[in-house]
Design an enzyme around this catalytic site. Structure first.
Site, mmCIF file in Angstrom:
data_model
loop_
_atom_site.group_PDB
_atom_site.id
_atom_site.type_symbol
_atom_site.label_atom_id
_atom_site.label_comp_id
_atom_site.label_asym_id
_atom_site.label_seq_id
_atom_site.Cartn_x
_atom_site.Cartn_y
_atom_site.Cartn_z
ATOM 1 N N LEU A 139 -89.339 -58.318 -17.332
ATOM 2 C CA LEU A 139 -89.390 -59.689 -17.850
ATOM 3 C C LEU A 139 -90.569 -59.778 -18.805
ATOM 4 O O LEU A 139 -91.632 -59.213 -18.540
ATOM 5 C CB LEU A 139 -89.588 -60.702 -16.715
ATOM 6 C CG LEU A 139 -88.371 -61.117 -15.883
ATOM 7 C CD1 LEU A 139 -88.823 -62.028 -14.745
ATOM 8 C CD2 LEU A 139 -87.324 -61.820 -16.739
ATOM 9 N N ASP A 140 -90.388 -60.500 -19.905
ATOM 10 C CA ASP A 140 -91.503 -60.723 -20.833
ATOM 11 C C ASP A 140 -92.610 -61.502 -20.136
ATOM 12 O O ASP A 140 -92.347 -62.270 -19.197
ATOM 13 C CB ASP A 140 -91.031 -61.527 -22.050
ATOM 14 C CG ASP A 140 -90.067 -60.756 -22.925
ATOM 15 O OD1 ASP A 140 -90.113 -59.515 -22.903
ATOM 16 O OD2 ASP A 140 -89.259 -61.405 -23.626
ATOM 17 N N PRO A 141 -93.857 -61.365 -20.602
ATOM 18 C CA PRO A 141 -94.952 -62.134 -19.988
ATOM 19 C C PRO A 141 -94.705 -63.642 -19.998
ATOM 20 O O PRO A 141 -95.075 -64.337 -19.054
ATOM 21 C CB PRO A 141 -96.160 -61.762 -20.866
ATOM 22 C CG PRO A 141 -95.839 -60.385 -21.362
ATOM 23 C CD PRO A 141 -94.359 -60.383 -21.589
#
Length: 328
Positions: free
Chosen positions: A51-53
């Protein structure tokens, strides 16, 4: 000095475990893996999709021998909730990127007055579609990550690939003004259920492009990965504090995903050594993958079943060998 029992690593089962984490915003997937290694007392930890930050929500981790299951979890369908902002396009297709283009206010106002047009564009992006991943992604282009090339000032266009959008549901469009300026925008709350490999950022980008006003994500949350839901996950705060809770053992996870093949003790021994075993085709029909489970409940392996014969696809360690695999 006495070791603090609250900070002691959780007891990892002999065959390892699958752990569900509700990732907080600002954390990278690597951050979560690193904290999990410490909390579980093993360096052997992997994930079934990053997951992206900026994104929050469900990360599925495997620890110890259970990391062997991750290969079979990566391709599961996923569900997200998202906020799509129409009227502004960004470099990263989300709120963290620099602005690329701002739509004409009149065009945004016209679109806000015509929600049926938005719904029609959403329908066009539902089903089997071709999608170009976001340029700021981890996909490699000639040996370098696409995001590294973008940050170096290069123009990156990634090839389209087939993905499936099983469901793309939106709420009522909400007109407003972007925080970064007096730019009229339209915010839409969306729920997307899609195949693995889908970029929700790219979906927001493509929706905005189809409507002629640009678009990007302002919020993203993953709620489900296959049969796993974020409601059953622990928070990153709990992870840091070592409050792991119940761990899902490989047999429990495998039988939730695949047909169960119950073995006799002799079959479990033979299959554990990689041998093919005979099973009753009447009660064990052909299966691309089945979870082969020993009489004591442990997962012996994932097997293909064809005409009453098994073929090992992924083997799991025996109780004696599993202890060494999970060591730090």
């Amino acid at each position: 000095m006495t070791k603090d029992p609250l900070n002691a690593p959780a007891q990892l089962p002999p065959q390892g475990a699958i752990l569900l984490i509700d990732k907080a915003e600002g954390w990278t997937s690597h951050d979560v893996v690193a904290k999990s290694r410490r909390a579980l007392g093993t360096r052997k930890v992997g994930h079934a999709g990053t997951l992206d930050p900026m994104a929050t929500g469900l990360l599925v981790l495997g620890a110890g021998p259970a990391t062997r299951l991750l290969t079979h979890l990566v391709g599961l369908d996923k569900t997200y909730t998202a906020t799509i902002r129409l009227g502004i396009a960004t470099v990263t297709d989300d709120r963290e990127g620099d602005t690329l283009e701002v739509a004409d206010p009149a065009a945004v106002a016209e679109l806000a007055a015509d929600p049926a047009r938005i719904a029609a564009a959403v329908a066009e992006l539902t089903g089997d579609i071709e999608q170009a991943p976001s340029a700021v992604s981890a996909i490699k282009v000639d040996g370098r990550r696409a995001y590294d090339r973008v940050r170096a000032g290069e123009q990156v266009e990634l090839k389209k690939r087939p993905v499936t959008i099983h469901a793309f549901e939106i709420g009522d469009p909400t007109p407003g003004v972007a925080e970064e300026g007096a730019h009229p925008v339209i915010d839409i709350e969306a729920t997307v259920r899609c195949s693995s490999g889908t970029y929700i950022r790219a979906l927001a980008r493509d929706l905005g492009a189809a409507l002629g006003v640009g678009g990007h994500l302002t919020a993203l949350r993953r709620t489900d990965v296959g049969p796993f839901g974020v409601a059953g996950a622990i928070s990153t705060e709990a992870l840091v504090e070592g409050r792991i809770g119940a761990l899902a053992e490989p047999a429990e996870v495998a039988t939730a995903l695949f047909p169960e093949l119950r073995l006799t003790e002799a079959q479990a021994v033979d299959l554990g050594h990689g041998k093919r075993v005979e099973v009753d085709p009447a009660t064990n029909p052909d299966a691309r993958l089945a979870a082969a489970v020993a009489p004591d409940g442990r997962l012996v392996g994932l097997v293909e079943v064809k005409k009453g014969r098994t073929r090992v696809v992924t083997n799991f360690p025996t109780p004696d060998s599993a202890a060494g695999e999970g060591a730090a």
